[in-house]
Design an enzyme around this catalytic site. Structure first.
Site, short mmCIF file in Angstrom:
data_model
loop_
_atom_site.label_atom_id
_atom_site.label_comp_id
_atom_site.label_asym_id
_atom_site.label_seq_id
_atom_site.Cartn_x
_atom_site.Cartn_y
_atom_site.Cartn_z
CE LYS A 23 -15.32 6.43 4.15
NZ LYS A 23 -15.48 6.16 2.70
N GLY A 81 0.78 -1.22 0.00
CA GLY A 81 0.00 0.00 0.00
C GLY A 81 0.81 1.27 0.00
CG ASN A 82 0.01 6.12 -0.47
OD1 ASN A 82 0.84 6.29 -1.35
ND2 ASN A 82 -0.51 7.11 0.23
CB ILE A 104 -9.38 -1.19 9.63
CG1 ILE A 104 -9.29 -1.92 8.29
CG2 ILE A 104 -10.67 -0.36 9.71
CD1 ILE A 104 -10.39 -2.94 8.07
CG ASN A 117 -8.50 -6.20 1.19
OD1 ASN A 117 -9.42 -6.16 0.38
ND2 ASN A 117 -7.65 -5.22 1.34
N GLY A 134 -0.74 -11.98 5.83
CA GLY A 134 0.39 -12.44 6.63
C GLY A 134 0.69 -11.58 7.83
CD GLU A 175 2.71 -11.30 3.87
OE1 GLU A 175 1.78 -12.11 3.98
OE2 GLU A 175 2.59 -10.08 4.05
#
Length: 511
Positions: free
Chosen positions: A409, A272-273, A365, A385, A389, A295
Site C-alpha cells: 500500500k 503467484g508472481n 501475508i 484464501n 498446502g 502441488e
C-alpha cells in the site's frame, strides 16, 4: 471425431444429458465433492447450471444450499457462480474467489480452512459427514468405466469412492494425450492398517494411470468443451526479482557449505508472481538437474523443463496462464515423461515431503519479529484464501521458506510486524524469511536472536526504526524475557491500519 468418441463405456452412453438435466439430479442440501485444483480440471457447466437452478428456486421463494468440497480453489464457474447465488452453506478446504471471499467474510457462508493433505483422510475418517454427489471433470471414459483424469487429480479419487452418486463432465477441450501422465495411488489405508508410501524419488510411480469409477453410481454424463481457468500472470516486478535474487544467493551459500547438494533438493513452490520470479531466476541460475515435488505446476516450471534445468515435476494440478496452456498442449509429447500428476493426499503427504527433503517456498501475508507467519487472514479476522498446502510443506520440509514484499500500500503497511494478527505457521516451522529487502536465516536462533535478524534483514526501511523501538521497549518491559512482548501494543499496528490505513505511528507509543 464422433459425437461420443470420448465416452467408450457402453453402459454410460445412455446417461449423456445436458448440464441443466444433470444439475437437476443434485438433491437440495446435498454435500457435493467437485473436481478442481487452482482452476485446473474443474467441472465447467454443471456448477453453473446448479447455480441457475438455485437462483430460480430463490425467485420462487424456495432457497436452498449445498455443502461444497473440492481439491483446492476452483474458478468462477464453481465458487463464483454458486457464491453469487448464495448457494453454498459450507465450503472446504480452500478458495480464492472474490465473491466467495466476500460471502465468507460477511458471515453468509461457513468456511473450513483445511491442510490440503488432510482433506481426503478426514473424509475417509468420517469427520466431515456423508458425501452425496461427486461432480468430476475427466478427459475421457474408457470401455470398463475407468476415467482418464483431466489436468488435476486433487481429491477426485476420494470423491468418486465415497459419493453415492457421480456426475461426469467429459471435456473435449482437455487433450486426450493426458492419458498416462497420472499416478493414482489406491494403497492408502485407515489407521491402524496404514503402510509406508513407497516413493523415494520425485518421478516414482506407484499407482494407476486412471481413476476407478463404478458405472452403476454414474447418474449423468455431460459433454463439454471449455478451457480451464487460466489467468494471465502479472509481469515480474523488481521486488519479486530481488526476492528471487536473495534466494539464489542463499542456495549457492548452502551448496558451498555442504548443506545442499549441487542440484539442490526437490522444489515446492506456491502460486503467484514471486513464485514465478524464483523459477525464472533458477532457470538462469547455476543449478542443474533440478527436480520438483509440489502441488501446482506454473508457467515458471514449464520454462525450467524447456530449458533442461528441471528434470521432472511431481504435482497434483496445473496453474497455467493462457500462454502456458498453449505451450503445454502444443508440446505435450515433450512434457509427457517429465510430469506426473498425483492425488493431493500424495503430492502433499508429510511422509513424502520429509523423506524427499523438499525445499518449500510459499507466500505470506505477514511475519512477526519472532518468525511466526500469517498466510491466510487480513487483520486477524478476514480470510484471504486459505492455508492450502503451505502447512503440509512447512512443517515437514528440509527448508521452509516464506516470501513477501517488505511493505504494501505504497509503504503504509509493513509485512514485518510486532505480532502477526493470525498464526498459520509458528516460529517452530519457519526456517527462512525473504522480502525484497533481504533474507533472514532463522535456523538455530533463539526468539531474541530471530528478532534482530528479521528487523535488520527483512523489514522495510520506513518501518525499521519503529520495529526496533518496539523491540527495545519490549525487551525492558515485557513480563518475560524469553520472547519479549507488550501484549497491549503488539497488535496496535493492525488496529491503527484498520483505523487510518497506515501502520505508521503518528507519535511514539508509551508503555
Amino acid at each position: 471425431m464422433t459425437q461420443h468418441s470420448r465416452i467408450q463405456c457402453p453402459k454410460l452412453l445412455d446417461k449423456v444429458m445436458s448440464a441443466e438435466q444433470a444439475a437437476a439430479l443434485i438433491p437440495e442440501g446435498a454435500t457435493v465433492g467437485m473436481s478442481g485444483f487452482t482452476g485446473s480440471g474443474a467441472p465447467k457447466e454443471v456448477p453453473q447450471a446448479l447455480a441457475a437452478r438455485i437462483e430460480h428456486s430463490v425467485a420462487q421463494g424456495h432457497p436452498f444450499r449445498i455443502n461444497l468440497w473440492t481439491g483446492a480453489s476452483t474458478g468462477p464457474e464453481i465458487d463464483g457462480a454458486l457464491a453469487k447465488a448464495n448457494g453454498i452453506q459450507m465450503r472446504l478446504p480452500y478458495q480464492s474467489d472474490p465473491i466467495g471471499r466476500q460471502r465468507i467474510n460477511e458471515g453468509a457462508m461457513d468456511y473450513m480452512d483445511v491442510h490440503l493433505s488432510h482433506v481426503a483422510q478426514y473424509a475417509w475418517f468420517g469427520f466431515f459427514g456423508k458425501l452425496d454427489v461427486a461432480v468430476i471433470e475427466v478427459a475421457g471414459i474408457l470401455p470398463d468405466g475407468s476415467l482418464i483424469p483431466s489436468t488435476s487429480v486433487g481429491n477426485n479419487k476420494t470423491w468418486l469412492d465415497l459419493a453415492d452418486l457421480v456426475i461426469l463432465e467429459v471435456n473435449e477441450r482437455q487433450p486426450i494425450g493426458l492419458a498416462g501422465m497420472h499416478d493414482v495411488y489406491y494403497g492408502t489405508q485407515l489407521p491402524p492398517n496404514r503402510v509406508p508410501i513407497q516413493i523415494t524419488h520425485t518421478q516414482d510411480r506407484i499407482g494407476e494411470q486412471y481413476l476407478r469409477c463404478d458405472p452403476n453410481k454414474v447418474i449423468a454424463v455431460v459433454q463439454t468443451n471449455k478451457p480451464d481457468r487460466n489467468s494471465p500472470f502479472k509481469p515480474v516486478d523488481d521486488k519479486a526479482r530481488r526476492i528471487a535474487g536473495h534466494l539464489i544467493e542463499f542456495f549457492q551459500h548452502e551448496v558451498k557449505r555442504g548443506r545442499l547438494p549441487a542440484n539442490l533438493l526437490p522444489l515446492q513452490s506456491g502460486v503467484g508472481n514471486i513464485a514465478n520470479a524464483v523459477m525464472g531466476a533458477l532457470t538462469d541460475g547455476p543449478f542443474e538437474n533440478l527436480t520438483a515435488f509440489t502441488e501446482v505446476m506454473q508457467d515458471g516450471m514449464l520454462g525450467m523443463l524447456r530449458s533442461g534445468k528441471l528434470k521432472n515435476v511431481s504435482c497434483t494440478g496445473f496453474s497455467l496462464s493462457p500462454e502456458g496452456e498453449r505451450e503445454f498442449v502444443d508440446n505435450l509429447d515433450f512434457y509427457r515423461d517429465k510430469i506426473v500428476i498425483r492425488p493431493q493426499e500424495i503430492s502433499n503427504h508429510p511422509e513424502l515431503i520429509r523423506r524427499l527433503g523438499v525445499i518449500a517456498m510459499n507466500a505470506m501475508i505477514e511475519a512477526d519479529i519472532y518468525g511466526n507467519v500469517n498466510s491466510t487472514h487480513v487483520y486477524g479476522s478476514a480470510i484471504m484464501n486459505g492455508i492450502g498446502g503451505s502447512g503440509d510443506f512447512a512443517r515437514n520440509a528440509y527448508l521452509a521458506i516464506f516470501m513477501a514484499n517488505a511493505s504494501a500500500k505504497g509503504g503504509e503497511l509493513s509485512c514485518i510486524v510486532p505480532a502477526v494478527s493470525h498464526v498459520d505457521h509458528t516460529e517452530h516451522d519457519v526456517h527462512i524469511l525473504v522480502t525484497d529487502e533481504g533474507l533472514a536465516d532463522l535456523r538455530g536462533l533463539s526468539p531474541k536472536q530471530r528478532a534482530k535478524v528479521i528487523i535488520a534483514n527483512c523489514a522495510a526501511p520506513e518501518f525499521k526504526d519503529e520495529l526496533q523501538d518496539y523491540y527495545d521497549r519490549a525487551l525492558h518491559h515485557s513480563y518475560g524475557k524469553h520472547t519479549p512482548m507488550l501484549p497491549g501494543e503488539a497488535l496496535s499496528w493492525h488496529e491503527r491500519a484498520m483505523r487510518t490505513g497506515s501502520m505508521h505511528a503518528k507519535h511514539k507509543e508509551t508503555v
